[in-house]
Design a protein around this motif. Structure first.
Motif, PDB file in Angstrom:
ATOM      1  N   ASP A 168      -8.317  -1.671   8.539  1.00 50.74           N
ATOM      2  CA  ASP A 168      -8.068  -1.493   7.101  1.00 50.74           C
ATOM      3  C   ASP A 168      -7.796  -0.283   6.712  1.00 50.74           C
ATOM      4  N   GLN A 169      -6.584   0.230   7.305  1.00 51.78           N
ATOM      5  CA  GLN A 169      -6.366   1.586   7.102  1.00 51.78           C
ATOM      6  C   GLN A 169      -4.740   1.758   7.223  1.00 51.78           C
ATOM      7  N   PHE A 170      -4.012   2.522   6.386  1.00 50.76           N
ATOM      8  CA  PHE A 170      -2.601   2.914   6.485  1.00 50.76           C
ATOM      9  C   PHE A 170      -2.660   4.254   6.684  1.00 50.76           C
ATOM     10  N   SER A 171      -1.374   4.826   7.131  1.00 50.33           N
ATOM     11  CA  SER A 171      -1.396   6.331   7.325  1.00 50.33           C
ATOM     12  C   SER A 171       0.094   6.685   6.941  1.00 50.33           C
ATOM     13  N   LEU A 172       0.251   7.968   6.755  1.00 49.32           N
ATOM     14  CA  LEU A 172       1.418   8.764   6.143  1.00 49.32           C
ATOM     15  C   LEU A 172       1.679   9.693   7.302  1.00 49.32           C
ATOM     16  N   ASN A 173       2.872   9.850   7.890  1.00 43.84           N
ATOM     17  CA  ASN A 173       3.340  11.028   8.649  1.00 43.84           C
ATOM     18  C   ASN A 173       4.732  11.652   7.772  1.00 43.84           C
ATOM     19  N   LEU A 174       4.733  12.838   7.563  1.00 44.56           N
ATOM     20  CA  LEU A 174       6.004  13.508   6.937  1.00 44.56           C
ATOM     21  C   LEU A 174       6.043  14.609   7.857  1.00 44.56           C
ATOM     22  N   SER A 175       7.195  14.481   8.488  1.00 47.80           N
ATOM     23  CA  SER A 175       7.920  15.657   9.382  1.00 47.80           C
ATOM     24  C   SER A 175       8.575  16.608   8.610  1.00 47.80           C
TER      25      SER A 175
ATOM     26  N   TRP B  82       0.625  -1.071  -0.006  1.00 43.18           N
ATOM     27  CA  TRP B  82       0.042  -0.094   0.048  1.00 43.18           C
ATOM     28  C   TRP B  82       0.987   1.172   0.135  1.00 43.18           C
ATOM     29  N   SER B  83       0.629   2.023  -0.886  1.00 43.74           N
ATOM     30  CA  SER B  83       1.816   2.961  -1.405  1.00 43.74           C
ATOM     31  C   SER B  83       1.123   4.685  -1.150  1.00 43.74           C
ATOM     32  N   TRP B  84       1.868   5.572  -0.912  1.00 43.03           N
ATOM     33  CA  TRP B  84       1.547   7.015  -1.030  1.00 43.03           C
ATOM     34  C   TRP B  84       2.322   7.451  -1.773  1.00 43.03           C
ATOM     35  N   ILE B  85       1.662   8.219  -2.632  1.00 37.38           N
ATOM     36  CA  ILE B  85       2.319   9.131  -3.713  1.00 37.38           C
ATOM     37  C   ILE B  85       1.739  10.448  -3.786  1.00 37.38           C
TER      38      ILE B  85
ATOM     39  N   TYR C  86       5.907   2.823   0.707  1.00 35.69           N
ATOM     40  CA  TYR C  86       4.771   1.662   0.732  1.00 35.69           C
ATOM     41  C   TYR C  86       5.108   0.683   1.986  1.00 35.69           C
ATOM     42  N   ILE C  87       3.724  -0.024   2.344  1.00 37.00           N
ATOM     43  CA  ILE C  87       4.041  -0.729   3.650  1.00 37.00           C
ATOM     44  C   ILE C  87       3.151  -1.988   3.331  1.00 37.00           C
TER      45      ILE C  87
ATOM     46  N   VAL D  59       9.931  10.423   6.753  1.00 33.23           N
ATOM     47  CA  VAL D  59       8.791   9.850   6.344  1.00 33.23           C
ATOM     48  C   VAL D  59       8.428   8.480   7.481  1.00 33.23           C
ATOM     49  N   THR D  60       6.994   8.302   7.721  1.00 28.21           N
ATOM     50  CA  THR D  60       6.747   7.390   8.465  1.00 28.21           C
ATOM     51  C   THR D  60       5.439   6.845   7.785  1.00 28.21           C
ATOM     52  N   ILE D  61       5.378   5.603   7.454  1.00 32.41           N
ATOM     53  CA  ILE D  61       4.131   4.727   7.143  1.00 32.41           C
ATOM     54  C   ILE D  61       3.710   3.932   8.011  1.00 32.41           C
ATOM     55  N   SER D  62       2.639   3.604   8.525  1.00 31.25           N
ATOM     56  CA  SER D  62       1.972   2.697   9.488  1.00 31.25           C
ATOM     57  C   SER D  62       0.646   2.067   8.832  1.00 31.25           C
TER      58      SER D  62
END
Lengths: 118, 110
Positions: A78-85, A36-39, A52-53, A69-72
């Motif tokens: 059924d959810q994934f998350s993005l943190n960008l500091s 599961w990716s973030w773009i 991705y995770i 970046v941290t992806i969890s």
């Protein structure tokens, strides 16, 4: 039909942390064989892969963003998350989540615009 | 990792064929058959058109085809139609298990 939906703050102050979530419906985030990716896509520019995770929790990040970046994943939701500091104006973009099979992003969220501004 | 190289723009007349190239390295495009292509219309999310170099997802027109030679992958659109006017992006799996996009190509249908 699998659906993905991004949510989170649309306005983030410089130096703060951008946080987004992606809810997966019509299927399970624990499906074997998929990650599961973030773009993201800055206004008027091209696509940039963020990371991705897997449902196991294993992650891979774009080397240029890795330090921020941290992806969890939350399998129960059924959810994934993005943190960008430590965000700057250069992080202003439309952020997409997508199902990923070796770079074949077959299902996408509609995208959410995040603006970094004081 | 460096972005894959695509031409900034291509154009063609209705009914013609065009080809968009995507050049990488032995560590991405040349090393794996995991090249994908996306079509993006303004204000819309990208749409997967080709995966694993030459496979079309269900529902994608057979006017779209993909190929690869060495470190360069190609997307060919035959029988150009007005609705094909969009931005096109390639992406590849990499030796670091990451993904990398091309810079994008704007297709204009004359």
């Amino acid at each position: 039909q699998l659906q993905l939906q991004e949510s989170g703050s649309g306005l983030v102050k410089p130096s703060q942390t951008l946080s987004l979530s992606c809810a997966v419906s019509g299927g399970s985030i624990s499906s074997d064989g998929y990650s599961w990716s973030w773009i993201r896509q800055p206004p008027g520019k091209g696509l940039e892969w963020i990371g991705y995770i897997y449902h196991s929790g294993s992650t891979y990040y774009n080397p240029s963003l890795k330090s921020r970046v941290t992806i969890s994943v939350d399998r129960s939701k059924d959810q994934f998350s993005l943190n960008l500091s430590s965000v700057t104006a250069a992080d202003t973009a439309v952020y997409y989540c997508a199902r990923d099979n070796y770079g074949a992003f077959d299902y996408w969220g509609q995208g959410t615009l995040v603006t970094v501004s004081s | 990792q460096s972005a894959l190289t695509q031409p900034a723009s291509v154009s063609g007349s209705p009914g013609q064929s065009i080809t968009i190239s995507c050049t990488g390295t032995n560590s991405d495009v040349g090393g794996y058959n995991y090249v994908s292509w996306y079509q993006q219309h303004p204000g819309k999310a990208p749409k997967l058109m080709i995966y694993e170099v030459s496979n079309r997802p269900s529902g994608v027109s057979n006017r779209f085809s993909g190929s690869k030679s060495g470190n360069t992958a190609s997307l060919t659109i035959s029988g150009l139609q007005a609705e094909d006017e969009a931005n096109y992006y390639c992406t590849s799996y990499t030796s670091s298990s990451t993904r990398v996009f091309g810079g994008g190509t704007k297709l204009t249908v004359l």
